[in-house]
Design a protein around this motif. Structure first.
Motif, PDB file in Angstrom:
ATOM      1  N   ASN A   1       2.963  -9.472 -12.195  1.00  0.00           N
ATOM      2  CA  ASN A   1       3.751 -10.522 -11.550  1.00  0.00           C
ATOM      3  C   ASN A   1       5.199 -10.431 -12.019  1.00  0.00           C
ATOM      4  O   ASN A   1       5.568 -10.999 -13.040  1.00  0.00           O
ATOM      5  CB  ASN A   1       3.178 -11.892 -11.881  1.00  0.00           C
ATOM      6  CG  ASN A   1       1.790 -12.088 -11.331  1.00  0.00           C
ATOM      7  OD1 ASN A   1       1.429 -11.551 -10.298  1.00  0.00           O
ATOM      8  ND2 ASN A   1       0.988 -12.889 -12.017  1.00  0.00           N
TER       9      ASN A   1
ATOM     10  N   VAL B   1       5.172 -12.987   3.789  1.00  0.00           N
ATOM     11  CA  VAL B   1       4.696 -12.048   2.763  1.00  0.00           C
ATOM     12  C   VAL B   1       4.301 -10.738   3.420  1.00  0.00           C
ATOM     13  O   VAL B   1       3.606 -10.724   4.436  1.00  0.00           O
ATOM     14  CB  VAL B   1       3.499 -12.638   1.995  1.00  0.00           C
ATOM     15  CG1 VAL B   1       2.904 -11.601   1.060  1.00  0.00           C
ATOM     16  CG2 VAL B   1       3.933 -13.884   1.213  1.00  0.00           C
ATOM     17  N   HIS B   2       4.741  -9.656   2.845  1.00  0.00           N
ATOM     18  CA  HIS B   2       4.426  -8.321   3.355  1.00  0.00           C
ATOM     19  C   HIS B   2       3.673  -7.571   2.270  1.00  0.00           C
ATOM     20  O   HIS B   2       4.138  -7.501   1.126  1.00  0.00           O
ATOM     21  CB  HIS B   2       5.720  -7.595   3.705  1.00  0.00           C
ATOM     22  CG  HIS B   2       5.530  -6.296   4.422  1.00  0.00           C
ATOM     23  ND1 HIS B   2       4.719  -6.147   5.518  1.00  0.00           N
ATOM     24  CD2 HIS B   2       6.051  -5.065   4.181  1.00  0.00           C
ATOM     25  CE1 HIS B   2       4.759  -4.903   5.927  1.00  0.00           C
ATOM     26  NE2 HIS B   2       5.548  -4.220   5.137  1.00  0.00           N
TER      27      HIS B   2
ATOM     28  N   THR C   1       2.700  -6.727  -7.772  1.00  0.00           N
ATOM     29  CA  THR C   1       1.968  -5.508  -7.502  1.00  0.00           C
ATOM     30  C   THR C   1       0.554  -5.647  -8.051  1.00  0.00           C
ATOM     31  O   THR C   1       0.363  -6.000  -9.209  1.00  0.00           O
ATOM     32  CB  THR C   1       2.639  -4.285  -8.141  1.00  0.00           C
ATOM     33  OG1 THR C   1       4.010  -4.217  -7.723  1.00  0.00           O
ATOM     34  CG2 THR C   1       1.939  -3.004  -7.723  1.00  0.00           C
TER      35      THR C   1
ATOM     36  N   ASN D   1      10.389 -11.121  -8.355  1.00  0.00           N
ATOM     37  CA  ASN D   1      10.443 -11.200  -6.904  1.00  0.00           C
ATOM     38  C   ASN D   1       9.392 -10.360  -6.210  1.00  0.00           C
ATOM     39  O   ASN D   1       9.332 -10.362  -4.977  1.00  0.00           O
ATOM     40  CB  ASN D   1      11.823 -10.776  -6.400  1.00  0.00           C
ATOM     41  CG  ASN D   1      12.907 -11.717  -6.859  1.00  0.00           C
ATOM     42  OD1 ASN D   1      12.760 -12.928  -6.770  1.00  0.00           O
ATOM     43  ND2 ASN D   1      13.989 -11.163  -7.386  1.00  0.00           N
ATOM     44  N   THR D   2       8.605  -9.639  -6.969  1.00  0.00           N
ATOM     45  CA  THR D   2       7.549  -8.821  -6.372  1.00  0.00           C
ATOM     46  C   THR D   2       6.277  -8.967  -7.185  1.00  0.00           C
ATOM     47  O   THR D   2       6.322  -9.261  -8.379  1.00  0.00           O
ATOM     48  CB  THR D   2       7.922  -7.336  -6.320  1.00  0.00           C
ATOM     49  OG1 THR D   2       8.099  -6.854  -7.657  1.00  0.00           O
ATOM     50  CG2 THR D   2       9.214  -7.095  -5.538  1.00  0.00           C
TER      51      THR D   2
ATOM     52  N   ALA E   1       1.803  -3.548  -3.025  1.00  0.00           N
ATOM     53  CA  ALA E   1       3.090  -4.161  -3.320  1.00  0.00           C
ATOM     54  C   ALA E   1       3.316  -5.328  -2.376  1.00  0.00           C
ATOM     55  O   ALA E   1       3.291  -5.152  -1.159  1.00  0.00           O
ATOM     56  CB  ALA E   1       4.205  -3.132  -3.172  1.00  0.00           C
ATOM     57  N   ALA E   2       3.539  -6.493  -2.945  1.00  0.00           N
ATOM     58  CA  ALA E   2       3.797  -7.704  -2.163  1.00  0.00           C
ATOM     59  C   ALA E   2       5.275  -8.030  -2.233  1.00  0.00           C
ATOM     60  O   ALA E   2       5.879  -8.037  -3.302  1.00  0.00           O
ATOM     61  CB  ALA E   2       2.971  -8.862  -2.702  1.00  0.00           C
ATOM     62  N   SER E   3       5.840  -8.341  -1.081  1.00  0.00           N
ATOM     63  CA  SER E   3       7.245  -8.723  -1.019  1.00  0.00           C
ATOM     64  C   SER E   3       7.402  -9.905  -0.072  1.00  0.00           C
ATOM     65  O   SER E   3       6.475 -10.261   0.653  1.00  0.00           O
ATOM     66  CB  SER E   3       8.110  -7.544  -0.562  1.00  0.00           C
ATOM     67  OG  SER E   3       7.699  -7.094   0.715  1.00  0.00           O
ATOM     68  N   GLY E   4       8.569 -10.496  -0.097  1.00  0.00           N
ATOM     69  CA  GLY E   4       8.809 -11.680   0.726  1.00  0.00           C
ATOM     70  C   GLY E   4       8.604 -12.933  -0.113  1.00  0.00           C
ATOM     71  O   GLY E   4       9.028 -13.002  -1.254  1.00  0.00           O
ATOM     72  N   SER E   5       7.937 -13.896   0.468  1.00  0.00           N
ATOM     73  CA  SER E   5       7.732 -15.186  -0.203  1.00  0.00           C
ATOM     74  C   SER E   5       6.579 -15.093  -1.197  1.00  0.00           C
ATOM     75  O   SER E   5       5.557 -15.780  -1.081  1.00  0.00           O
ATOM     76  CB  SER E   5       7.461 -16.274   0.835  1.00  0.00           C
ATOM     77  OG  SER E   5       8.529 -16.386   1.741  1.00  0.00           O
ATOM     78  N   THR E   6       6.757 -14.289  -2.210  1.00  0.00           N
ATOM     79  CA  THR E   6       5.657 -14.035  -3.157  1.00  0.00           C
ATOM     80  C   THR E   6       5.318 -15.266  -3.988  1.00  0.00           C
ATOM     81  O   THR E   6       4.242 -15.332  -4.576  1.00  0.00           O
ATOM     82  CB  THR E   6       6.003 -12.870  -4.087  1.00  0.00           C
ATOM     83  OG1 THR E   6       7.226 -13.155  -4.758  1.00  0.00           O
ATOM     84  CG2 THR E   6       6.135 -11.561  -3.316  1.00  0.00           C
TER      85      THR E   6
END
Length: 113
Positions: A73, A1-2, A79, A76-77, A22-27
């Motif tokens: 939610n 997660v980034h 915020t 794939n992202t 902003a969250a990305s990756g394995s959210t």
């Protein structure tokens, strides 16, 4: 997660800012999220938190009634936001996004008197 924060800056007392994370990756692994802040020479403190669905929130007494946490939610992202109104000089700090166990890099908020 980034996690990547944005929206910080310099504002006069009484002004407003909106922070974004902003969250990305394995959210799919993210549940609750939170905003923390750390002022110079002080410990990092919890500002606000929100549950996975956005239906439950918590605020530190120092920001209650002035700050609003929310999240979007998407597929794939994710915020997360922090709307900060009626800012005070004591709100000056680096603000961090947290989605346990992950942290963002922080965004500086400076409130001038």
């Amino acid at each position: 997660v980034h996690l990547v924060e944005s929206g910080g800056g310099l504002v006069q007392a009484g002004g407003s800012l909106r922070l974004s994370c902003a969250a990305s990756g394995s959210t799919f692994s993210i549940n609750g999220m939170a905003w923390y802040r750390q002022a110079p020479g002080k410990q990092r403190e919890l500002v606000a938190s929100i549950n996975s669905g956005g239906s439950s929130t918590y605020y530190a007494d120092s920001v209650k009634g002035r700050f609003t946490i929310s999240r979007d939610n998407a597929k794939n992202t994710i915020t997360m936001y922090l709307q900060m109104n009626s800012l005070k000089p004591e709100d000056t700090a680096v603000y961090y996004c947290n989605a346990p166990p992950y942290w963002g890099q922080g965004t500086q908020v400076t409130v001038s008197s």
